[in-house]
Design a protein around this motif. Structure first.
Motif, PDB file in Angstrom:
ATOM      1  N   GLY A 207      62.754  94.801  68.344  1.00  0.00           N
ATOM      2  CA  GLY A 207      61.377  94.332  68.331  1.00  0.00           C
ATOM      3  C   GLY A 207      60.409  95.379  67.817  1.00  0.00           C
ATOM      4  N   ALA A 208      60.627  96.633  68.212  1.00  0.00           N
ATOM      5  CA  ALA A 208      59.760  97.714  67.734  1.00  0.00           C
ATOM      6  C   ALA A 208      59.909  97.923  66.233  1.00  0.00           C
ATOM      7  CB  ALA A 208      60.080  99.005  68.479  1.00  0.00           C
ATOM      8  N   ASP A 209      61.133  97.799  65.713  1.00  0.00           N
ATOM      9  CA  ASP A 209      61.329  97.930  64.273  1.00  0.00           C
ATOM     10  C   ASP A 209      60.606  96.821  63.522  1.00  0.00           C
ATOM     11  OD1 ASP A 209      62.804 100.224  64.489  1.00  0.00           O
ATOM     12  OD2 ASP A 209      64.756  99.269  64.204  1.00  0.00           O
ATOM     13  N   LEU A 210      60.671  95.602  64.059  1.00  0.00           N
ATOM     14  CA  LEU A 210      59.939  94.511  63.418  1.00  0.00           C
ATOM     15  C   LEU A 210      58.445  94.783  63.423  1.00  0.00           C
ATOM     16  CD1 LEU A 210      61.837  91.377  64.757  1.00  0.00           C
ATOM     17  CD2 LEU A 210      61.650  92.083  62.378  1.00  0.00           C
ATOM     18  N   ASP A 211      57.932  95.249  64.560  1.00  0.00           N
ATOM     19  CA  ASP A 211      56.505  95.558  64.634  1.00  0.00           C
ATOM     20  C   ASP A 211      56.116  96.598  63.585  1.00  0.00           C
ATOM     21  OD1 ASP A 211      56.163  93.812  66.725  1.00  0.00           O
ATOM     22  OD2 ASP A 211      56.216  95.351  68.280  1.00  0.00           O
ATOM     23  N   MET A 212      56.966  97.606  63.393  1.00  0.00           N
ATOM     24  CA  MET A 212      56.674  98.650  62.422  1.00  0.00           C
ATOM     25  C   MET A 212      56.694  98.106  60.997  1.00  0.00           C
ATOM     26  SD  MET A 212      58.485 102.387  61.880  1.00  0.00           S
ATOM     27  CE  MET A 212      60.127 101.747  61.602  1.00  0.00           C
ATOM     28  N   LEU A 213      57.614  97.204  60.704  1.00  0.00           N
ATOM     29  CA  LEU A 213      57.764  96.697  59.347  1.00  0.00           C
ATOM     30  C   LEU A 213      56.716  95.650  58.994  1.00  0.00           C
ATOM     31  CD1 LEU A 213      61.659  96.463  59.243  1.00  0.00           C
ATOM     32  CD2 LEU A 213      60.240  98.027  57.913  1.00  0.00           C
ATOM     33  N   ILE A 214      56.088  95.048  59.999  1.00  0.00           N
ATOM     34  CA  ILE A 214      55.078  94.025  59.734  1.00  0.00           C
ATOM     35  C   ILE A 214      53.810  94.681  59.203  1.00  0.00           C
ATOM     36  CG2 ILE A 214      53.530  92.344  60.824  1.00  0.00           C
ATOM     37  CD1 ILE A 214      55.867  91.651  62.721  1.00  0.00           C
ATOM     38  N   THR A 215      53.321  94.163  58.100  1.00  0.00           N
ATOM     39  CA  THR A 215      52.091  94.642  57.478  1.00  0.00           C
ATOM     40  C   THR A 215      51.076  93.504  57.469  1.00  0.00           C
ATOM     41  OG1 THR A 215      53.286  96.222  56.099  1.00  0.00           O
ATOM     42  CG2 THR A 215      51.100  95.567  55.344  1.00  0.00           C
ATOM     43  N   GLN A 216      49.841  93.826  57.790  1.00  0.00           N
ATOM     44  CA  GLN A 216      48.783  92.817  57.786  1.00  0.00           C
ATOM     45  C   GLN A 216      48.286  92.626  56.353  1.00  0.00           C
ATOM     46  OE1 GLN A 216      47.964  90.953  60.402  1.00  0.00           O
ATOM     47  NE2 GLN A 216      49.436  92.086  61.669  1.00  0.00           N
ATOM     48  N   THR A 217      48.445  91.422  55.833  1.00  0.00           N
ATOM     49  CA  THR A 217      47.921  91.053  54.516  1.00  0.00           C
ATOM     50  C   THR A 217      46.676  90.192  54.721  1.00  0.00           C
ATOM     51  OG1 THR A 217      49.027  88.912  54.231  1.00  0.00           O
ATOM     52  CG2 THR A 217      50.352  90.891  53.800  1.00  0.00           C
ATOM     53  N   PRO A 218      45.904  89.937  53.682  1.00  0.00           N
ATOM     54  CA  PRO A 218      44.743  89.052  53.832  1.00  0.00           C
ATOM     55  C   PRO A 218      45.114  87.662  54.347  1.00  0.00           C
ATOM     56  CG  PRO A 218      44.577  90.266  51.782  1.00  0.00           C
ATOM     57  CD  PRO A 218      45.930  90.568  52.346  1.00  0.00           C
ATOM     58  N   GLU A 219      46.380  87.247  54.131  1.00  0.00           N
ATOM     59  CA  GLU A 219      46.816  85.925  54.579  1.00  0.00           C
ATOM     60  C   GLU A 219      47.433  85.946  55.972  1.00  0.00           C
ATOM     61  OE1 GLU A 219      45.848  86.156  50.728  1.00  0.00           O
ATOM     62  OE2 GLU A 219      47.687  87.162  51.393  1.00  0.00           O
ATOM     63  N   GLY A 220      47.674  87.143  56.524  1.00  0.00           N
ATOM     64  CA  GLY A 220      48.279  87.236  57.841  1.00  0.00           C
ATOM     65  C   GLY A 220      49.420  88.238  57.844  1.00  0.00           C
ATOM     66  N   PRO A 221      50.156  88.353  58.967  1.00  0.00           N
ATOM     67  CA  PRO A 221      51.232  89.340  59.066  1.00  0.00           C
ATOM     68  C   PRO A 221      52.421  88.988  58.175  1.00  0.00           C
ATOM     69  CG  PRO A 221      51.232  87.902  60.988  1.00  0.00           C
ATOM     70  CD  PRO A 221      50.008  87.555  60.196  1.00  0.00           C
ATOM     71  N   TYR A 222      53.023  90.030  57.580  1.00  0.00           N
ATOM     72  CA  TYR A 222      54.193  89.831  56.730  1.00  0.00           C
ATOM     73  C   TYR A 222      55.181  90.958  56.988  1.00  0.00           C
ATOM     74  CZ  TYR A 222      56.793  87.824  52.876  1.00  0.00           C
ATOM     75  OH  TYR A 222      57.757  87.178  52.137  1.00  0.00           O
ATOM     76  N   PRO A 223      56.461  90.634  57.251  1.00  0.00           N
ATOM     77  CA  PRO A 223      57.452  91.698  57.462  1.00  0.00           C
ATOM     78  C   PRO A 223      57.952  92.251  56.133  1.00  0.00           C
ATOM     79  CG  PRO A 223      58.489  89.557  57.740  1.00  0.00           C
ATOM     80  CD  PRO A 223      57.044  89.287  57.440  1.00  0.00           C
ATOM     81  N   TYR A 224      57.644  93.508  55.847  1.00  0.00           N
ATOM     82  CA  TYR A 224      58.213  94.136  54.667  1.00  0.00           C
ATOM     83  C   TYR A 224      59.722  94.263  54.893  1.00  0.00           C
ATOM     84  CZ  TYR A 224      53.665  95.314  52.594  1.00  0.00           C
ATOM     85  OH  TYR A 224      52.424  95.266  52.007  1.00  0.00           O
ATOM     86  N   ALA A 225      60.481  94.195  53.789  1.00  0.00           N
ATOM     87  CA  ALA A 225      61.924  94.003  53.919  1.00  0.00           C
ATOM     88  C   ALA A 225      62.640  95.181  54.571  1.00  0.00           C
ATOM     89  CB  ALA A 225      62.533  93.706  52.555  1.00  0.00           C
ATOM     90  N   GLY A 226      62.331  96.422  54.166  1.00  0.00           N
ATOM     91  CA  GLY A 226      63.060  97.534  54.762  1.00  0.00           C
ATOM     92  C   GLY A 226      62.664  98.860  54.153  1.00  0.00           C
TER      93      GLY A 226
END
Length: 727
Positions: free
Chosen positions: A278-297
């Motif tokens: 869960g912490a890794d997902l939180d770290m990889l998620i980036t806030q875009t103008p459209e909402g949160p997006y998980p960057y791949a890796g």
């Protein structure tokens, strides 16, 4: 027929020994990430950053803004005592001491007299660092503190191994009393700068080195703070101090945490896996103008990928539906609206990836906005349908319905270019991806004799995605009152299912073919792709058992997970990126498919394998993939040398595995949470799910394992929400 010789893949990530000799420490925030050694330093293989490149560095928007960062005390590198990333991935903490320090042959400072504490945090395209020096010796000491630094401004693809014939120009350093600015003028006419700021006035400062002398009395401590800003063009990043950065990161993580259901179990090792994932997902998620997006890796794929973002959102939809909404909104915004062969773009197609570095801007790589993926478009529709089932969010679905219709049109018009009812792909871009499914290595689609399949290629799993996409799109159309369109989509889905089972089933293998080539010849190869037909429901029920048997049989299952390619096949190689390795996200999808057809025991075998592999891995972090060697007693999985770690869909795997074993689904019309034949593995006595949200309603559940079933108790409920159990 002999297998084809190895095929050159221009986007292949090169591997060298120096890239994997020592575990790295990773931090990411927004579009900035850092890969450091355990000291918190950044080294390249050669002196002063020259020679062989490693992945270490501080990166922003696809460019390395810091390629060398080394702390020295009296000319020596400190001795590492401990190094850890805080459990929520917000902070790197390092404890060090000094070796015996001599001057003129005399021992000046005995070893272990000086304690050095170092902590690093990233926030808004900057690295903030805190250094503390404590003298535990009995005599005062003079410490010469040095920081050596350099910035090579290499594009991430250069670091991956792509050669460039020309590069931009490194600019002369600008040096002030307490700062230095390094710079680079790119061939894309963008200026990139790294500004290093110190909260004290160094005694010596130039474009490669800072030096200061600290005099410490016995038991005295000194604190130093510094910051490094990644600046593009005329940007003026907001400056703050280390403590403000820490507070901001904490607030952002708390906001994310409030939107996610929590899962706890009786097994502490399993809890560690859950918490770190869960912490890794939180770290990889980036806030875009459209909402949160998980960057791949990190490091190679720290950017939006369509397929990866969608699958990560599907994996975690049951506990964090807001992520799926962000992914859908972002991809709808990026949907192709015209034909562009250089980008493999066609109207209605969903993005494969987007890059913002110098090479992308110049067209040296095709990935500035690249659409060379055959599966992201049906997966987009699948995610939209699953999101509606999970949330009942009619208003949002209505806003993206035009995007869904354009995606459906792409499937029928461009995806099925020859009109045979199957969705195929072939590359249009001169330097894009040859293979455009999730196994996108050049040699990943082949026949039984090892010869490479020639396109256009219809992948097994893609037909399943299209089948499920049309069924879910029919639900969305019906929900909006488009009855005729809904019925048409259902008919098309059923026709596809019948034709798929006729064309792809290989009786001699007891599973589905990997693909059909351009001549409609099946690639009769045992692969994990067939399990995706279970996940989507396109497989005939009377064939599901044989598919499951093939996946968990000894030729495919290593003891840790299912290989991408069975060891009996011509191109099997347990160290190949896509032809014999084990991918956690792939196994989670397979488990969900097995559970869908009632094979819960086999699904839990895959859960067991990945859980037990996590015990051997640092931070319980499942990497993008690991090698497909058979499991041996007392040994962990064999690591793949250049796997991304963390990787979003590897981090999401545990949540999809839990959902598969519990059979969790949602019915928005009631609203109702359903558990179909729930099972818990033998090492979990109970599981608690807190803050499981359905709109404005929230529920806490306690699940307890019994000999033949799982009992579920509602411990807290806010709102009119039902819990149903199918046994």
């Amino acid at each position: 027929m002999e297998p084809d010789p190895p095929v050159e893949d221009q986007w292949y990530v090169t591997a060298t020994s120096t890239k994997s000799e020592e575990p790295s420490r990773v931090l990411k925030q927004g579009d900035t990430f850092g890969v450091f050694d355990r000291h918190g330093d950044i080294f390249q293989a050669g002196p002063n950053g020259e020679g062989e490149l490693t992945q270490h560095g501080l990166y922003h928007e696809g460019t390395r803004f810091l390629s060398h960062w080394e702390l020295r005390v009296n000319g020596q590198r400190p001795i590492l005592l401990s190094s850890t990333i805080k459990q929520d991935n917000s902070l790197l903490v390092v404890d060090m001491t000094t070796p015996d320090l001599y001057r003129g042959g005399h021992l000046l400072i005995p070893k272990s007299s000086i304690h050095i504490f170092r902590s690093v945090v990233l926030w808004e395209q900057a690295r903030y660092e805190h250094l503390r020096f404590v003298n535990y010796g009995e005599q005062p000491v003079d410490l010469i503190i040095e920081l050596l630094f350099a910035a090579d401004y290499r594009d991430i693809f250069e670091v991956r191994g792509v050669h460039r014939s020309r590069r931009g120009t490194l600019l002369p350093a600008t040096v002030g009393e307490d700062f230095v600015v390094l710079g680079y003028e790119g061939l894309d006419r963008k200026t990139r700068r790294t500004k290093i700021c110190f909260d004290w006035r160094p005694q010596s400062l130039d474009g490669t080195r800072m030096a200061s002398t600290l005099r410490l009395a016995s038991r005295e401590s000194r604190h130093l703070h510094l910051s490094l800003y990644c600046i593009t063009g005329e940007e003026n990043p907001r400056r703050c101090d280390y403590y403000q950065a820490m507070a901001s990161v904490g607030s952002a993580m708390a906001a994310l945490d409030a939107q996610v259901a929590k899962v706890f179990t009786s097994n502490e090792e399993f809890n560690d896996w859950l918490q770190h994932s869960g912490a890794d997902l939180d770290m990889l998620i980036t806030q875009t103008p459209e909402g949160p997006y998980p960057y791949a890796g990190v490091p190679w794929y720290s950017t939006p990928f369509g397929r990866d973002g969608i699958i990560t959102a599907l994996q975690t939809l049951w506990i964090r539906p807001g992520l799926a909404k962000g992914v859908l909104a972002y991809l709808a915004k990026q949907q192709a609206d015209h034909y562009d062969p250089a980008q493999d773009a066609e109207p209605g197609k969903i993005l494969h990836e987007t890059r913002s570095g110098e090479m992308a801007a110049l067209g040296e790589i095709p990935f500035s906005r690249y659409y060379g993926t055959v599966d992201a478009t049906p997966l987009f529709i699948m995610l939209a349908g699953c999101y509606y089932r999970r949330t009942g969010d009619v208003a949002f679905i209505e806003t993206i319905w035009p995007n869904i219709e354009r995606a459906l049109e792409w499937i029928d018009r461009y995806g099925d270019s020859d009109g045979d009812g199957f969705v195929e792909y072939s590359r249009h871009s001169a330097n894009g991806l040859v293979q455009q499914g999730w196994k996108d290595s050049t040699d990943s689609v082949f026949h039984a004799d090892g010869s490479l399949a020639q396109g256009p290629i219809a992948l097994c799993e893609v037909q399943g995605y299209v089948y499920m996409a049309k069924r879910l799109a029919a639900e969305l159309a019906d929900m909006q009152g488009f009855k005729e369109q809904a019925q048409r989509l259902l008919r098309e889905a059923e026709t596809l299912k019948r034709r798929f089972n006729e064309a792809f089933w290989v009786e001699s293998l007891g599973t589905y073919a990997l693909a059909l080539d351009g001549d409609k010849r099946p690639c009769q190869v045992r692969t994990s792709n067939a399990g995706h037909a279970l996940f989507t429901g396109i497989a005939d029920p009377d064939r599901a058992e044989r598919v499951v048997e093939a996946l968990v049989g000894k030729e495919s299952f290593t003891g840790w997970g299912v290989r991408t390619v069975a060891e009996s096949e011509a191109r099997y190689n347990p160290m190949s990126y896509h032809n014999g390795t084990v991918w956690p996200h792939d196994n989670a999808i397979l488990a969900a498919g097995m559970a869908r057809y009632g094979f819960k025991y086999e699904a839990m075998i895959l859960l067991d394998g990945l859980f037990e592999s996590s015990i051997f891995l640092e931070l319980r972090r499942l990497p993008e993939l690991f090698c497909g060697f058979p499991r041996l007693p007392g040994q962990g999985p064999t690591l793949y040398p250049v796997a991304c770690s963390p990787q979003a869909w590897a981090s999401g795997a545990v949540f999809q595995l839990i959902q598969a074993c519990l059979g969790v689904t949602f019915a928005p019309e009631k609203p109702q949470i359903r558990f179909s034949h729930p099972r818990l593995p033998r090492y979990i006595e109970w599981m608690r799910i807190e803050d499981l949200r359905f709109g404005d309603q929230t529920i806490d559940l306690m699940l307890r394992r019994h000999a033949n079933d799982v009992a579920i108790n509602v411990e807290r409920k806010e709102g009119d929400i039902e819990v149903a159990i199918v046994v």
